[in-house]
Scaffold this active site. Structure first.
Site, PDB file in Angstrom:
ATOM      1  N   ASP A  16       4.180  10.814  -3.551  1.00  0.00           N
ATOM      2  CA  ASP A  16       3.422  10.985  -2.315  1.00  0.00           C
ATOM      3  C   ASP A  16       4.251  11.747  -1.275  1.00  0.00           C
ATOM      4  OD1 ASP A  16       0.955  10.187  -0.916  1.00  0.00           O
ATOM      5  OD2 ASP A  16       2.291   9.055   0.403  1.00  0.00           O
ATOM      6  N   GLU A  40       3.246  15.687  -4.826  1.00  0.00           N
ATOM      7  CA  GLU A  40       2.205  15.973  -3.858  1.00  0.00           C
ATOM      8  C   GLU A  40       2.897  16.650  -2.693  1.00  0.00           C
ATOM      9  OE1 GLU A  40      -0.855  14.374  -0.573  1.00  0.00           O
ATOM     10  OE2 GLU A  40       1.170  13.668  -0.759  1.00  0.00           O
TER      11      GLU A  40
HETATM   12  C1  NOJ Z   1      -1.119  11.399   0.585  1.00  0.00           C
HETATM   13  C2  NOJ Z   1      -2.095  10.472  -0.074  1.00  0.00           C
HETATM   14  O1  NOJ Z   1      -2.743  11.145  -1.113  1.00  0.00           O
HETATM   15  C3  NOJ Z   1      -3.019  10.004   1.015  1.00  0.00           C
HETATM   16  O2  NOJ Z   1      -4.130   9.320   0.492  1.00  0.00           O
HETATM   17  C4  NOJ Z   1      -2.241   9.177   1.983  1.00  0.00           C
HETATM   18  O3  NOJ Z   1      -3.058   8.821   3.079  1.00  0.00           O
HETATM   19  C5  NOJ Z   1      -1.024   9.926   2.525  1.00  0.00           C
HETATM   20  N1  NOJ Z   1      -0.325  10.650   1.519  1.00  0.00           N
HETATM   21  C6  NOJ Z   1      -0.050   8.988   3.182  1.00  0.00           C
HETATM   22  O4  NOJ Z   1       0.592   8.195   2.221  1.00  0.00           O
END
Ligand code: NOJ
Ligand code: CA
Length: 526
Positions: free
Chosen positions: A199, A261
């Site tokens: 993340d 991500e």
């Molecule tokens: C990216 C995640 O995919 C999302 O759902 C989340 O709100 C944020 N990061 C914060 O962790």
């Protein structure tokens, strides 16, 4: 069908959003036993792996991205024994398992943050507490969910949270933080997971001087997208962390892999995350955000392949996830959105590298736009008082069977109703209804995944269409497949090499006159 390479170089990975996938115990919220019960569906669909969004203990201030304990399972979703059973059952079904790791922030309910608030100096030093400027926060940084990125605590100091107030950012210059997460990785690797989705992988290191966002930033880009000179996105120091994590994974047998991500749209910069001693793959958000336009798609494809080749990393492709409006809706909704989503699936699955499917796209689900405000749970909706509609519309529970809600998501006899209401119109979009229909989205995905398994994986892409042509047409090797997609508004001639050929698979009706209808894609053997 990578000949010798590891699985992650060309895997089709299905994103399971546990809260909305399948509810085994009937409380209206999906859970890990529910996921286990649907593994046969995923095996039949033909995916190589699943990625599970966070299922760890969490107050659910951000649907589990606020983790209170990285080494356990949230009781809403099950137990650690359920997680073990899920990993074992998936493996028995030939499906690999990727879990989500959330290292940028913990939950404010995490033991570390509680200790920090109680005055434990060592715990406090794991977060980013700073004095304010008088009554103002330390700087003007804004939360991704709206409002200031700082919250004041009782002693008058402020802590940083790039997301919700319940998600305090960790200080990744602190070696205790580094050590803790490497240990968390080992905890899940020891339990048999095949990899991690990371993340906010572009955000862990912040400018120590806490400089304001420079004037030079393009304010038209969303807040979460990296840009040059940014004080917290895509800073060079973040790569130290990934080199450390790579060493952890490399010490394990089997091909364990990480996917970043990282909202970094410039492939020269994104490629830096995928150097041989860092992460394995990254989501391709440049492809995801491309509008329905031939030039935009072609540019995204070329930039991806050129940029990632420099570091020897495979491409990945993705159209939807739990943070964005579902692509059937983005591409126009209704019949047009369905036609385009079908065509986009054939495009994505023909491209070299791996692909991510988001649960429900194989059923043609659209964004649910009419969720009543009082049922919405996304902090993005709450923190902006509804100015931002948020992400609940792509998180509505999956329709499995039957003709009325809960459509098999929860057991019919249970008292629970799905945590977000399912549209009545989904009666025709259940997995059951689509299973027997050769023209359904589900049948298209199954056929495409079958053919892909036989023919496609990593390899070369050779353009047969000219730049600027509304039809994108390319040949794939190995596999000898030609894919054509018409992103224009009217039927257009097919490339002479395939104009008279019998297609392997088509996303919609063909006219048989050497033309490809608009919003249609087709695969040919070559
Ligand atoms: C990216 C995640 O995919 C999302 O759902 C989340 O709100 C944020 N990061 C914060 O962790
Ligand atoms: Ca449940």
């Amino acid at each position: 069908m990578t000949a010798n390479g590891p699985w992650w170089r060309d895997a089709v990975i299905y994103q399971v959003y546990p809260r909305s996938f399948a509810d085994a115990n009937g409380d209206g919220i999906g859970d890990l036993p529910g996921v286990i019960s649907r593994l046969p569906y995923l095996a039949e669909l033909g995916v190589d792996a699943i990625w599970l969004n966070p299922f760890y203990p969490s107050p659910q201030a951000d649907a589990g991205y606020d983790v209170a304990d990285y080494r356990d399972v949230e009781p809403l979703f099950g137990t650690l024994a359920d997680a073990d059973a899920l990993i074992a059952s998936a493996h028995a079904a030939g499906i690999k398992v990727i879990v989500d790791v959330v290292p940028n922030h913990t939950s404010s309910a995490h033991a570390w943050f509680r200790a920090a608030l109680a005055g434990d100096e060592a715990a406090r030093a794991r977060y980013i507490f700073r004095p304010g400027a008088g009554d103002a926060p330390p700087n003007g940084w804004q939360s991704m969910f709206g409002g200031p990125a700082w919250t004041r605590v009782d002693d008058g100091s402020w802590y940083l949270h790039l997301f919700d107030t319940a998600q305090p950012d960790l200080d990744w210059t602190n070696p205790e933080v580094v050590a803790e997460f490497e240990d968390v990785l080992r905890f899940w690797l020891d339990r048999g997971v095949d990899g991690f989705r990371i993340d906010v992988a572009h955000g862990l290191r912040k400018d120590p001087a806490l400089a304001e966002l420079p004037e030079t930033l393009d304010r038209n880009l969303p807040l979460h997208v990296a840009q040059p000179g940014h004080p917290f996105w895509d800073r060079d120091e973040v790569h130290e962390i990934w080199r450390g994590w790579r060493k952890v994974l490399d010490a394990y047998p089997g091909d364990r892999a990480m996917v970043a991500e990282a909202w970094v749209l410039d492939f020269a910069r994104l490629g830096r995350y995928l150097r041989p001693d860092e992460l394995h793959t990254a989501f391709n958000f440049a492809f995801l955000v491309a509008p329905w336009d031939a030039r935009a798609f072609r540019t995204a494809i070329d930039d991806t392949l050129d940029g990632l080749a420099l570091v020897g990393a495979p491409a990945t492709w993705v159209l939807s996830n739990h943070d964005v409006v579902r692509h059937a809706t983005r591409y126009g909704g209704g019949a047009q959105g369905q036609a385009r989503a079908r065509a986009a699936a054939l495009l994505m699955l023909a491209l070299p590298g791996g692909a991510y499917l988001y649960q429900g796209e194989e059923l043609g689900l659209e964004e649910v736009l009419d969720i009543p405000d009082h049922l919405r749970q996304d902090p993005n909706f709450i923190r902006t008082n509804g100015a931002e509609r948020g992400r609940d519309g792509c998180r509505v529970p999956i329709p499995w069977s039957g003709t009325t809600p809960p459509f098999g998501f929860s057991p019919t006899a249970s008292a629970g109703t799905p945590w977000l209401p399912q549209p009545a119109s989904w009666a025709t979009r259940t997995a059951e209804a689509e299973h027997g229909d050769p023209d359904s989205m589900l049948s298209l995905y199954r056929a495409a995944l079958d053919l892909r398994k036989e023919r496609l994986g990593e390899g070369e892409l050779e353009w047969l269409s000219a730049p600027g042509d509304p039809v994108l047409c390319f040949r794939r090797t190995p596999g000898n497949l030609i894919c054509a997609i018409n992103l224009g508004t009217s039927p257009a001639p097919l490339h002479p090499r395939v104009a008279g050929a019998e297609p392997l698979l088509a996303s919609g009706p063909l006219t048989g006159d050497g033309h490809l209808p608009a919003d249609t894609a087709v695969w040919f053997a070559s």
